[in-house]
Enzyme design. Structure first.
Site, PDB file in Angstrom:
ATOM      1  N   HIS A 175      42.256  40.600  47.593  1.00 50.32           N
ATOM      2  CA  HIS A 175      42.169  42.125  47.516  1.00 50.32           C
ATOM      3  C   HIS A 175      42.368  42.786  48.785  1.00 50.32           C
ATOM      4  CE1 HIS A 175      39.575  40.325  44.070  1.00 50.32           C
ATOM      5  NE2 HIS A 175      40.088  41.535  43.583  1.00 50.32           N
ATOM      6  N   SER A 200      40.771  43.483  38.622  1.00 51.41           N
ATOM      7  CA  SER A 200      40.286  43.967  40.007  1.00 51.41           C
ATOM      8  C   SER A 200      41.172  44.779  40.871  1.00 51.41           C
ATOM      9  CB  SER A 200      39.287  43.011  40.519  1.00 51.41           C
ATOM     10  OG  SER A 200      39.943  41.942  40.895  1.00 51.41           O
ATOM     11  N   ASP A 209      38.203  36.469  50.880  1.00 48.95           N
ATOM     12  CA  ASP A 209      38.955  37.330  50.098  1.00 48.95           C
ATOM     13  C   ASP A 209      40.394  37.663  50.558  1.00 48.95           C
ATOM     14  OD1 ASP A 209      39.854  39.055  48.269  1.00 48.95           O
ATOM     15  OD2 ASP A 209      38.291  40.340  48.225  1.00 48.95           O
TER      16      ASP A 209
END
Length: 457
Positions: free
Chosen positions: A427, A184, A424
């Site tokens: 990312h 990802s 998160d």
């Protein structure tokens, strides 16, 4: 023969006797004078984008910064500071391109630098304007109130990168396939690539996903066509670059396994690409992968217990062998993007870790010069390959950017309360840090010779 006048005999005798005593005292002064007359070495680095067989001499240590085997040849230019400061004076595109490429020493480590504020040229696309940023990375749309994280530009310390030109990037890709392969984090970079290239299109409808798919976490393959340039930008999901599988126990229950000596089943698609960008790393640090219990398989052997770091090393060797065997360096360019730093405080992604409230990069602290063991493994694997893989070594570059993660703004805020239990901090918000990764890919394609079979120069 005429005799020497007696008046000269005394001085000559004194000079003859004093030479052995005066010369040792005068010699250091003479040598110092000669050294000051010659130019000093501007850099002790000799680094290249491609792994170099030449012996590299490290500079005097200023911190425990690891060696980076990738760089760009360049000319003297401004030296960006480590701490935040106003952007350097604006330059024309021609001036910037003339300055990019080499220093007086001949080489420049583009990963030795810092982030500088650039209010004029950042962001490369306005937050909320690109339809290809999915919900997880669209921080502004999810309610993040600050936008300073979008206004930083990476600047090497001793050289200048060529100014990013999306139209020129697309021209270089004409008739070709650019493919990002990985987890990802590479999907994060893939979406950034789509957005920065989209800005060059007068007619945005001339860019589309060939199957009509919308970008989402659940789908693992996307192909975006740029019709005016007859090129595609693609994403192929591969968490480990080696093959995932399952085994069935005596109760006929399935359990996941990882074949560290077999390439991923998506590799048949990799062969067709002209530019490849690989990554793997984050999936090796948690869960069943980190525990390594009845999970790693090599040949017919399923290891009851196996170290995840050693498994990572062997998996990268499997990938390297595949690249050497299947890819043609005269026809394709292959990048490996390095590990991207996470910035959890007080835990990890699944144990209360947080990064909420960060609004500026970190410019000091232990994390700035940290370098994971996985990157040393990557460097060794690439250094032993026949194919000249270009290492996009963004690890130290991302060490600074504690402010660039979605934190609590990774989900749409369509409910009254936002859960802060899981943030998160791995990312990146878009626009943001991955845009700089793609600028470095562009710089490499500009400053390094393209494969000889490519028509565009």
């Amino acid at each position: 023969m005429p005799r020497l006048p007696w008046r000269l005999a005394g001085p000559l005798l004194a000079a003859f006797i004093s030479v052995p005593f005066i010369l040792p005292l005068a010699l250091p002064l003479l040598l110092r004078s000669a050294a000051s007359a010659s130019p000093l070495a501007l850099s002790l680095h000799r680094l290249s984008w491609l792994p170099s067989p030449l012996t590299q001499t490290a500079p005097p240590p200023r911190a425990p910064t690891p060696p980076h085997p990738t760089a760009l040849p360049q000319t003297p230019t401004r030296t960006p500071p480590r701490s935040p400061s106003p952007p350097p004076p604006a330059q024309t595109m021609a001036e910037d391109d003339d300055m990019a490429g080499e220093t007086e020493s001949g080489w420049c480590d583009v990963y030795d630098g810092g982030w500088v504020r650039d209010e004029e040229a950042r962001p490369l696309y306005a937050p909320g304007t690109c339809p290809y940023v999915d919900e997880a990375y669209s921080c502004a749309a999810n309610g993040r109130p600050d936008d300073g994280y979008t206004r930083w530009r990476w600047a090497p310390r001793h050289c200048s990168l060529p100014r990013f030109n999306a139209t020129d990037f697309l021209t270089r890709l004409r008739g070709k396939r650019l493919m990002l392969v990985g987890d990802s984090m590479n999907r994060n970079q893939f979406e950034s690539m789509l957005c920065i290239l989209r800005e060059a299109l007068p007619d945005k409808s001339r860019m589309f996903e060939t199957h009509g798919y919308r970008i989402s976490k659940g789908r693992g393959y996307f192909v975006f066509k740029f019709a005016d340039y007859d090129c595609t930008v693609e994403f192929v999901r591969s968490h480990f670059l080696v093959r995932e599988g399952v085994r069935f126990n005596r109760q006929k229950n399935s359990n996941p396994i990882l074949h560290i000596d077999r390439i991923d089943k998506t590799a048949s698609r990799w062969k067709k690409a002209d530019v490849l960008v690989f990554n793997t790393g984050h999936w090796w640090t948690h869960g069943k992968t980190a525990r390594g219990k009845n999970y790693y398989k090599e040949g017919d052997t399923l290891y009851p217990q196996f170290d995840s770091t050693e498994a990572y090393r062997r998996a990268l060797k499997t990938w390297a062998r595949w690249i050497d065997k299947n890819m043609d360096p005269t026809a394709s360019v292959v990048f490996y993007r390095g590990y991207s730093t996470a910035h959890f405080r007080g835990g990890d992604w699944d144990s209360g870790g947080s990064c909420n409230g960060e609004t500026e990069p970190a410019f000091r602290g232990a994390i700035i010069d940290s370098y994971p063991l996985k990157m040393r493994i990557v460097e060794k694997a690439i250094g032993g390959m026949r194919f000249p893989v270009r290492l996009l070594n963004v690890t130290r570059l991302t060490n600074f950017r504690r402010d660039g993660h979605p934190s609590v703004y990774g989900k749409a805020r369509n409910r009254k309360k936002v859960s802060r239990r899981k943030q998160d901090c791995s990312h990146w918000c878009l626009p943001g840090v991955p845009d700089a990764w793609n600028e470095l890919i562009y710089a490499s394609l500009v400053l390094e010779p393209n494969p000889i079979t490519w028509k565009y120069r």
